[in-house]
Design a protein around this motif. Structure first.
Motif, PDB file in Angstrom:
ATOM      1  N   HIS A  25       0.652  -1.277   0.091  1.00 20.83           N
ATOM      2  CA  HIS A  25       0.051   0.187  -0.002  1.00 20.83           C
ATOM      3  C   HIS A  25       1.091   1.330   0.092  1.00 20.83           C
ATOM      4  O   HIS A  25       2.252   1.089   0.227  1.00 20.83           O
ATOM      5  N   SER A  26       0.255   2.471  -0.199  1.00 20.47           N
ATOM      6  CA  SER A  26       1.078   3.879  -0.027  1.00 20.47           C
ATOM      7  C   SER A  26       1.643   4.097   1.222  1.00 20.47           C
ATOM      8  O   SER A  26       1.257   3.469   2.171  1.00 20.47           O
ATOM      9  N   HIS A  29      -0.521   6.067   3.295  1.00 19.13           N
ATOM     10  CA  HIS A  29      -1.368   5.023   4.211  1.00 19.13           C
ATOM     11  C   HIS A  29      -0.587   4.761   5.689  1.00 19.13           C
ATOM     12  O   HIS A  29      -1.220   4.762   6.673  1.00 19.13           O
ATOM     13  N   THR A  30       0.720   4.324   5.383  1.00 23.37           N
ATOM     14  CA  THR A  30       1.434   4.007   6.437  1.00 23.37           C
ATOM     15  C   THR A  30       1.553   5.074   7.390  1.00 23.37           C
ATOM     16  O   THR A  30       1.485   4.952   8.464  1.00 23.37           O
ATOM     17  N   SER A  32      -0.367   7.577   8.063  1.00 18.36           N
ATOM     18  CA  SER A  32      -1.713   7.954   8.628  1.00 18.36           C
ATOM     19  C   SER A  32      -1.937   6.846   9.585  1.00 18.36           C
ATOM     20  O   SER A  32      -2.412   7.311  10.595  1.00 18.36           O
ATOM     21  N   ILE A  33      -1.577   5.635   9.370  1.00 17.31           N
ATOM     22  CA  ILE A  33      -1.836   4.564  10.179  1.00 17.31           C
ATOM     23  C   ILE A  33      -1.043   4.780  11.587  1.00 17.31           C
ATOM     24  O   ILE A  33      -1.324   4.609  12.773  1.00 17.31           O
ATOM     25  N   HIS A  86      -2.708  -3.505   5.738  1.00 15.97           N
ATOM     26  CA  HIS A  86      -3.215  -2.803   4.602  1.00 15.97           C
ATOM     27  C   HIS A  86      -4.634  -2.142   4.731  1.00 15.97           C
ATOM     28  O   HIS A  86      -5.396  -2.749   5.574  1.00 15.97           O
ATOM     29  N   PRO A  87      -4.990  -1.297   3.997  1.00 18.83           N
ATOM     30  CA  PRO A  87      -6.444  -0.602   4.000  1.00 18.83           C
ATOM     31  C   PRO A  87      -7.324  -1.604   3.685  1.00 18.83           C
ATOM     32  O   PRO A  87      -7.309  -2.539   3.016  1.00 18.83           O
TER      33      PRO A  87
END
Length: 129
Positions: A25-26, A29-30, A32-33, A86-87
């Motif tokens: 994933h992007s 995203h990492t 933000s998590i 992963h999202p």
């Protein structure tokens, strides 16, 4: 998918190819998590953080990182692996379980060797990072 006592060799081979070709994933995203999980930006927690994961599986991917001293348990534990789900994994997993059990219950070819609730509990343990 890797149980030869339950699945045909053809199905196991096909599923292993899916597991081997999981795209990462992007990095957004990492980031933000990590912020959502720890309340800090990546740069605040880590001296270095590899944007490109060293591995990506069906549930999550893994990044190599170095903790800042204030976040490390001790000086020897600064090098870490950061696993990020992963999202949509949680939502898709439970939709897939319902679908699998519906198909299994309608089919006379397959039998389910375990109770759905037991399967869901086992699954939760695997995806709960």
């Amino acid at each position: 998918s890797m149980r030869p006592d339950m699945f045909s060799p053809e199905l196991i081979e096909a599923m292993s190819k899916l597991q081997q070709t999981v795209s990462p994933h992007s990095y957004a995203h990492t980031k933000s998590i990590v912020l959502e999980s720890f309340g800090h930006e990546i740069e605040e927690i880590f001296e270095s953080f590899d944007e490109i994961p060293i591995a990506s599986g069906t549930i999550a991917q893994v990044h190599r990182a170095t903790l800042r001293p204030e976040f490390a348990i001790n000086a020897l534990s600064k090098e870490v692996a950061v696993k990020v789900r992963h999202p949509s994994v949680l939502e898709e997993t439970y939709i897939d379980v319902d679908l699998i059990f519906k198909v299994m219950n309608l089919s006379s070819v397959f039998s389910v060797p375990f109770h759905r609730d037991h399967f869901v509990m086992s699954l939760q343990k695997q995806i709960n990072l």
